[in-house]
Motif scaffolding. Structure first.
Motif, mmCIF file in Angstrom:
data_model
loop_
_atom_site.group_PDB
_atom_site.id
_atom_site.type_symbol
_atom_site.label_atom_id
_atom_site.label_comp_id
_atom_site.label_asym_id
_atom_site.label_seq_id
_atom_site.Cartn_x
_atom_site.Cartn_y
_atom_site.Cartn_z
ATOM 1 N N UNK A 157 -6.135 7.484 3.036
ATOM 2 C CA UNK A 157 -5.125 8.413 3.553
ATOM 3 C C UNK A 157 -4.065 8.718 2.491
ATOM 4 N N UNK A 158 -4.561 9.043 1.315
ATOM 5 C CA UNK A 158 -3.686 9.249 0.157
ATOM 6 C C UNK A 158 -2.703 10.389 0.391
ATOM 7 N N UNK A 216 0.831 -1.201 0.000
ATOM 8 C CA UNK A 216 0.000 0.000 0.000
ATOM 9 C C UNK A 216 0.874 1.263 0.000
ATOM 10 N N UNK A 217 1.929 1.247 0.797
ATOM 11 C CA UNK A 217 2.811 2.408 0.882
ATOM 12 C C UNK A 217 3.508 2.659 -0.453
ATOM 13 N N UNK A 218 3.984 1.595 -1.087
ATOM 14 C CA UNK A 218 4.647 1.742 -2.386
ATOM 15 C C UNK A 218 3.685 2.286 -3.429
ATOM 16 N N UNK A 219 2.467 1.768 -3.444
ATOM 17 C CA UNK A 219 1.476 2.234 -4.426
ATOM 18 C C UNK A 219 1.197 3.722 -4.246
ATOM 19 N N UNK A 220 0.977 4.151 -3.017
ATOM 20 C CA UNK A 220 0.637 5.549 -2.774
ATOM 21 C C UNK A 220 1.758 6.490 -3.209
ATOM 22 N N UNK A 221 2.985 6.140 -2.843
ATOM 23 C CA UNK A 221 4.097 7.036 -3.173
ATOM 24 C C UNK A 221 4.350 7.052 -4.679
ATOM 25 N N UNK A 222 4.126 5.927 -5.341
ATOM 26 C CA UNK A 222 4.257 5.905 -6.802
ATOM 27 C C UNK A 222 3.195 6.784 -7.453
ATOM 28 N N UNK A 223 1.993 6.789 -6.879
ATOM 29 C CA UNK A 223 0.933 7.637 -7.415
ATOM 30 C C UNK A 223 1.278 9.112 -7.243
ATOM 31 N N UNK A 224 1.832 9.475 -6.091
ATOM 32 C CA UNK A 224 2.265 10.846 -5.874
ATOM 33 C C UNK A 224 3.328 11.261 -6.893
ATOM 34 N N UNK A 225 4.269 10.377 -7.146
ATOM 35 C CA UNK A 225 5.338 10.682 -8.106
ATOM 36 C C UNK A 225 4.768 10.904 -9.506
ATOM 37 N N UNK A 226 3.769 10.109 -9.873
ATOM 38 C CA UNK A 226 3.140 10.286 -11.176
ATOM 39 C C UNK A 226 2.449 11.633 -11.296
#
Length: 438
Positions: free
Chosen positions: A217-218, A77-87
């Protein structure tokens, strides 16, 4: 490997089908719209190399986190969220670049009319970039869970959506005036948005997936995880930029030979890209399978997954090579109207050259996927630079202009570059696989 690879491969095919659908409709409008969409699309995918790299890095990380089992829900979940922020953070500079497509294309020597038409296409298409990136992340997450089917079905429906939109906005169906290349761009962007929302909706209804609460908690950030994604993703993005860039650069070079050469290149590239989507799916499955084995410290499993992927990719591409070599004229006729005789002939010739590099193209993408599963991304970047830009494009320019082979020589250079990259990637995988104990 097949159980995971075939839905991924079909998903890739459905995604390329969106581009092929645009090509089929625009090809009926003439060489200028088709060439403009080709040039604009190439620039778009060059800009997409960074989001692609980030998404593939996140996919590899989530696979390893799943393989470790302990605390995998929280870590994935943490990896997915941070990858979404980077995008999201990468979109503004990419959008600024794409907004000025005409100036960039004219700076490379393209015809002003083609450049303006390409910019019209890109300015519409770029609004689907963030949704498409989100779709890639969701698909990578499902691949790590070895549950890729939902992405496949959503992509298949997206093809139908794109066909309807192309018929209405490009062909002028349903009584709507044709918007030409603008309509094709709007259709692609809308289809990308549909894929993201559709897959997110399906995942929200699946209890085993929704428990991860990927978007909950995006707003919470984890800069250390962001740095890890960037550290792994930038070399992947660089590798993809070099690979996409050499084909896009080839399209720009084709522009120097005129719209007919660009249109023929577009057709040959669409067919070759369609074939490429299957081994690309195998490579994505290899990333997940090798990553899961690496996370579980299953060294024999790492080797089995990697060599299986290379064998499957090579076998499939050997069969597509036969098709391209035996019926290139028939394939060219699917995309171009009968009155474009010379363009059809050139496209058929380029398709035969594509048949020559099918095997190398399949092996290199499978090997690259396996190396990503081990988070080995830096040397593949060097291999891509050497193969595509030090060997492939220079040899193509030499054959195309100095030797007088024209567009055919450019494609021979691409074949040489792909063969070199395939050899280097495979040798790198062989070395890492031999180092694995057991």
């Amino acid at each position: 490997m097949l159980a995971l690879a075939w839905p991924l491969a079909l998903t890739n095919l459905s995604q390329i089908a969106l581009v092929v659908t645009d090509t089929l409709f625009l090809g009926r409008l003439g060489e200028i719209p088709l060439a403009a969409a080709t040039l604009g699309g190439n620039l778009y995918f060059i800009a997409m190399s960074l989001p692609f790299g980030l998404a593939f890095a996140a996919s590899a990380m989530m696979a390893q986190e799943k393989g470790r089992v302990r605390h995998h829900v929280r870590e994935m979940r943490r990896t997915f969220r941070q990858a979404m922020w980077l995008g999201l953070l990468s979109f503004p500079p990419i959008a600024l670049l794409l907004w000025h497509s005409a100036a960039i294309l004219q700076a490379t020597g393209q015809d002003p009319e083609l450049a303006e038409a390409a910019q019209t296409f890109v300015r519409a298409m770029m609004w689907g970039l963030v949704p498409f990136y989100g779709f890639l992340l969701l698909r990578g997450f499902l691949s790590a869970l070895e549950r890729p089917n939902a992405a496949l079905w959503v992509s298949m429906v997206a093809i139908c959506v794109n066909v309807v939109l192309d018929y209405a906005l490009v062909a002028g169906g349903f009584g709507i005036p044709s918007l030409g290349v603008l309509g094709a761009g709007v259709a692609s962007a809308t289809s990308n948005l549909f894929m993201f929302l559709g897959l997110a909706g399906v995942m929200a209804l699946d209890r085993r997936v929704s428990r991860f609460q990927l978007l909950g908690r995006f707003w919470r950030t984890d800069f250390r995880r962001m740095v890890d994604i960037v550290r792994i993703g930038l070399p992947i993005a660089g590798t993809m930029l070099l690979e996409i860039g050499v084909f896009s650069g080839t399209a720009l070079v084709m522009g120097w030979f005129g719209p007919s050469a660009v249109a023929a290149h577009a057709v040959a590239l669409q067919v070759a890209s369609s074939c490429f989507m299957v081994p690309m799916g195998i490579g994505q499955a290899a990333t997940a399978r090798v990553g899961l084995a690496a996370g579980a410290e299953d060294r024999p499993g790492i080797r089995r997954a990697g060599w299986t992927a290379i064998g499957l990719a090579a076998g499939f591409m050997a069969s597509t090579a036969l098709v391209l070599l035996l019926v290139p004229g028939f394939l060219a006729a699917l995309f171009l109207p009968p009155d474009l005789v010379e363009t059809r002939r050139l496209a058929a010739t380029l398709l035969m050259v594509a048949g020559l590099f099918q095997l190398a193209d399949g092996v290199q993408v499978a090997a690259a996927g396996e190396l990503r599963g081990l988070k080995d991304t830096r040397l593949p970047l060097l291999y891509a630079a050497l193969g595509y830009w030090v060997l492939g494009l220079p040899v193509g320019m030499l054959l195309g202009f100095t030797a007088g082979l024209g567009p055919l020589g450019i494609w021979f250079g691409l074949a040489a570059g792909l063969a070199a990259v395939a050899l280097m990637m495979t040798l790198r995988w062989r070395r890492l696989a031999m180092l694995a104990p057991g």
